[in-house]
Design an enzyme around this catalytic site. Structure first.
Site, short mmCIF file in Angstrom:
data_model
loop_
_atom_site.label_atom_id
_atom_site.label_comp_id
_atom_site.label_asym_id
_atom_site.label_seq_id
_atom_site.Cartn_x
_atom_site.Cartn_y
_atom_site.Cartn_z
N ASP A 64 0.69 -1.33 -0.11
CA ASP A 64 0.39 0.19 -0.28
C ASP A 64 0.51 0.93 -0.02
O ASP A 64 0.09 2.31 -0.03
CB ASP A 64 -0.88 0.45 1.44
N ASP A 115 0.49 5.00 1.91
CA ASP A 115 -1.10 4.82 3.12
C ASP A 115 -0.76 4.94 4.29
O ASP A 115 -0.90 6.44 4.17
CB ASP A 115 -0.91 3.16 2.47
N ASP A 151 1.49 0.80 10.23
CA ASP A 151 0.00 0.21 9.88
C ASP A 151 0.55 -0.89 10.88
O ASP A 151 1.67 -1.79 11.32
CB ASP A 151 -0.20 -0.43 8.91
N ARG A 207 -5.93 9.34 13.15
CA ARG A 207 -5.40 8.58 13.53
C ARG A 207 -4.48 8.65 14.42
O ARG A 207 -2.82 8.01 13.64
CB ARG A 207 -5.20 7.31 11.72
#
Ligand SMILES: *[C@@H]1O[C@H](CO)[C@@H](O)[C@H](O)[C@H]1NC(C)=O
Length: 402
Positions: free
Chosen positions: A200, A224, A228, A280
């Site tokens: 990504d 992205d 993550d 986030r």
């Protein structure tokens, strides 16, 4: 200069990024606040100590011979990722070649050649370099990537993947402008290469990984996420990082129905979430997330949020809301009606709320047992500016304190 003045001077030169980015606060008040917290940490730590109340940095940065004792860093982690040993006890591997021409048969001296090896390695860099990877950097277990002493950028191509491996330390690297790549063969160990579908364009992607510590990295502007952590990953600490210019900063948890993330434990500590961030910081699904002593100086939508009943303990952070009336809320409960999320355990303790910032608590609060397991004792939020003043990759010179 007297020792007192020279250490004050040092502190002020370190905090200049905050003075610039916290433009909605009166700089004079910021300076006063820093002086107050500096005096306070002095009182707590003994006068003229190099220590600033950041337990990770205080563990190694006072050592002028840090370059000779690089592996000492592995003993300095805190939080759920504290047992990540990286390449401790392994040999030093020096990256001398910034190229990445062949992802299946990497040349000796490249970063890729180092990270795929089976044995523990402590990877350092011969000089300043920009590494534009051709494919994702698929790491093998027991590796430290240690950028201290050089200015190292992994940028402009795909970036770091930590997939189904353990014991990784990433320290002092600038990771930015990461792009998707894939549909290609990539080597993951001396014995194995395989076909990778598209990635990504995350900065650091932890996929089924454990015992991972990302410390003092500077991350921005990836296709992205910046970081993550998904697919059953756990035992993770993200600390002392400086993140800017990005929409979706940190994702913790794969999707709402992925049950394996219920055991995920992540500590997010001493980071500076700065200009141009939108949301986030982190976004959480399932799991136990300890968010402690971070400095939030910008969020466009929300800072901490999530879905699927994550447990979130926010402690001793500083949240500076923007002037936009619609983004004062730190939190965002997603993917469920209030009748459901009111039972999710999200709590705020000792956070400093500035310019109208507010945290919507829910549930009964995090159980103290798991906060203890995270092993980070929150410092007062008034110390956050000093604790996070050097977030991001440090400019370390060999032969001097870093
Ligand atoms: C969640 O992820 C798993 C594993 O990738 C996948 O099998 C499942 O379909 C996903 N569920 C949803 C609702 O997207």
């Amino acid at each position: 200069m007297s020792p007192l003045f020279s250490s004050l001077f040092l502190v002020f030169s370190f905090i200049s990024p905050i003075l610039v980015s916290a433009d909605r606060q009166d700089p004079h008040n910021v300076v006063l606040e820093v002086q107050r917290s500096l005096n306070k940490s002095r009182r707590n730590l003994g006068s003229l100590s190099c220590e600033i109340g950041n337990p990770i940095d205080d563990c190694w940065r006072c050592d002028p011979d840090w370059d000779k004792n690089r592996q000492r860093l592995a003993d300095c982690a805190i939080g759920f990722g504290k047992d990540a040993v990286g390449g401790k006890h392994g040999e030093i591997y020096v990256v001398t070649d910034s190229s990445d021409d062949d992802a299946v048969n990497p040349k000796e001296g490249t970063l890729r050649y180092g990270v795929i090896q089976d044995e523990p390695l402590w990877i350092i860099f011969e000089r300043d370099m920009v590494i534009k990877l051709k494919e994702e950097l698929i790491m093998n277990s027991f590796k430290t990537i240690d950028g201290r002493g050089a200015s190292v950028h992994i940028a402009g191509g795909p970036c770091i993947t930590i997939q189904y491996v353990t014991n990784i330390i990433i320290h002092g690297i600038n990771i930015h402008d990461c792009k998707p790549a894939g549909n290609a063969l990539v080597r993951s160990s001396p014995e194995h290469f395989g076909y990778r579908t598209m990635c990504d364009g995350d900065g650091v992607s932890v996929f089924g990984g454990s015992h991972v510590w990302v410390d003092h990295c500077t991350l921005s502007n990836c296709a992205d996420g910046l970081i993550d952590v998904i697919m059953g990953s756990t035992a993770i600490t993200l600390s002392n990082n400086y993140m800017t210019k990005h929409d979706k900063a940190i994702l913790l948890g794969h999707n709402d129905s992925y049950e394996k993330d219920k055991n995920m434990q992540v500590t997010v500590a001493f980071n500076h979430f700065g200009e141009g961030l939108v949301q986030r910081m982190p976004r959480c699904r399932h799991g136990y997330i300890h968010v402690v002593n971070n400095d939030y100086t910008e969020w466009g939508m929300y800072a901490i949020g999530g879905s699927a009943n994550p447990t979130i303990k926010s402690q001793g952070n500083r949240f500076l809301a923007s002037d936009n009336r619609n983004s004062k809320e730190v939190t965002k409960h997603e993917g469920a009606p209030k009748s459901e999320w009111k039972n999710w355990d999200w709590s705020s303790e000792g956070d400093l709320m500035l310019n109208g910032a507010y945290f919507v608590e829910s549930g009964v609060g995090a159980r103290s047992s798991y906060v203890k397991a995270s092993s980070v004792e929150a410092r007062p939020s008034s110390d956050v500016s000093i604790i996070t003043a050097n977030a991001g990759a440090l400019a370390c010179r060999i032969g001097a304190r870093c």
